[in-house]
Design a protein around this motif. Sequence first.
Motif, PDB file in Angstrom:
ATOM      1  N   ASP A  62       5.124   9.624  45.294  1.00 36.65           N
ATOM      2  CA  ASP A  62       4.317   8.561  45.886  1.00 36.65           C
ATOM      3  C   ASP A  62       2.890   8.566  45.334  1.00 36.65           C
ATOM      4  O   ASP A  62       2.316   7.505  45.044  1.00 36.65           O
ATOM      5  N   THR A  63       2.324   9.762  45.178  1.00 38.31           N
ATOM      6  CA  THR A  63       0.975   9.859  44.615  1.00 38.31           C
ATOM      7  C   THR A  63       0.958   9.337  43.182  1.00 38.31           C
ATOM      8  O   THR A  63       0.061   8.590  42.782  1.00 38.31           O
ATOM      9  N   GLY A  64       1.961   9.722  42.400  1.00 38.06           N
ATOM     10  CA  GLY A  64       2.041   9.282  41.015  1.00 38.06           C
ATOM     11  C   GLY A  64       2.200   7.777  40.892  1.00 38.06           C
ATOM     12  O   GLY A  64       1.604   7.152  39.997  1.00 38.06           O
ATOM     13  N   ARG A  65       2.986   7.187  41.782  1.00 47.36           N
ATOM     14  CA  ARG A  65       3.140   5.729  41.743  1.00 47.36           C
ATOM     15  C   ARG A  65       1.821   5.034  42.071  1.00 47.36           C
ATOM     16  O   ARG A  65       1.490   3.993  41.484  1.00 47.36           O
ATOM     17  N   GLY A  66       1.064   5.614  43.005  1.00 47.43           N
ATOM     18  CA  GLY A  66      -0.259   5.064  43.301  1.00 47.43           C
ATOM     19  C   GLY A  66      -1.198   5.181  42.112  1.00 47.43           C
ATOM     20  O   GLY A  66      -1.978   4.269  41.824  1.00 47.43           O
ATOM     21  N   GLN A  67      -1.117   6.308  41.404  1.00 51.35           N
ATOM     22  CA  GLN A  67      -1.946   6.491  40.213  1.00 51.35           C
ATOM     23  C   GLN A  67      -1.573   5.482  39.126  1.00 51.35           C
ATOM     24  O   GLN A  67      -2.449   4.950  38.435  1.00 51.35           O
ATOM     25  N   ALA A  68      -0.282   5.215  38.994  1.00 51.92           N
ATOM     26  CA  ALA A  68       0.166   4.237  37.997  1.00 51.92           C
ATOM     27  C   ALA A  68      -0.319   2.823  38.353  1.00 51.92           C
ATOM     28  O   ALA A  68      -0.751   2.063  37.479  1.00 51.92           O
ATOM     29  N   LYS A  69      -0.283   2.477  39.635  1.00 53.04           N
ATOM     30  CA  LYS A  69      -0.726   1.150  40.070  1.00 53.04           C
ATOM     31  C   LYS A  69      -2.223   0.967  39.855  1.00 53.04           C
ATOM     32  O   LYS A  69      -2.699  -0.157  39.665  1.00 53.04           O
ATOM     33  N   ALA A  70      -2.962   2.074  39.898  1.00 52.25           N
ATOM     34  CA  ALA A  70      -4.412   1.995  39.705  1.00 52.25           C
ATOM     35  C   ALA A  70      -4.807   1.888  38.237  1.00 52.25           C
ATOM     36  O   ALA A  70      -5.946   1.522  37.925  1.00 52.25           O
ATOM     37  N   LEU A  71      -3.894   2.201  37.346  1.00 54.48           N
ATOM     38  CA  LEU A  71      -4.216   2.254  35.917  1.00 54.48           C
ATOM     39  C   LEU A  71      -4.710   0.916  35.354  1.00 54.48           C
ATOM     40  O   LEU A  71      -5.698   0.910  34.597  1.00 54.48           O
TER      41      LEU A  71
END
Length: 236
Positions: free
Chosen positions: A31-40
């Motif tokens: 979940d954290t990684g998906r949030g990081q990807a969305k912020a990219l």
Amino acid sequence: MATVILLRHGRSSANGSGVLAGRTPKVGLDDTGRGQAKALPGRLAGVPLAGVVVSPMLRCKQTVAPLLEGRELARTVEPRLSEVDYGEWTGRELKTLLKEPLWKVVQSHPSAAVFPGGEGLASMQARAVAAVREHDARITAEHGDHAIWLLCSHGDVLKAILADALGQHLDSFQRIVVDPASVSVVRYTETRPFVVRVNDHGSDFAGVVPPPPKRGRKKASSDAEIGGSTGRKDQA
């Protein structure tokens, strides 16, 4: 030569599990990684990318997916940027690997470390550095010396690329920190790379975009600033 943004994939389901995932199939973002990807896309909104090159591992493809949705960019999958082949260490708990004699070699003399049934860290660095330099030359030929592109790979792979760019021996690469979703930036020239950023978690990357070429100059200079850089001339 061009400028490359070195992006580590976002946090994966294996990063916090205490297990060395390596090339285990289907290890994706948590979940954290998906949030990081969305912020990219927001983090790199001011950066005109000429290309995106990624490791074939799922977590890297998932990391760049939101970025590609908003841009007319093709994703180039590069097997030489894949995770280290940890061989028989793959899938094992880190707390048990700490007891292996090879662990000390990996920490203190990584250039001599060869994973049982896998590859050596020196071989990994050779393939990764060859890949980044070949893609940089290709993108430079297609888009010019002031092009900027993104490479998404894994922690040890990116640390090895950065060690090469810094002129460090591989035995020093454990001194470099590359967190999930962090950005490092290397600007290549004919004779030397310049390391612009390392392990950056910020969102202002407009400063990594090379300034327009000076009139009459076709190639980026390989000379370093004597006394240190005074900053971007176009941001005075």
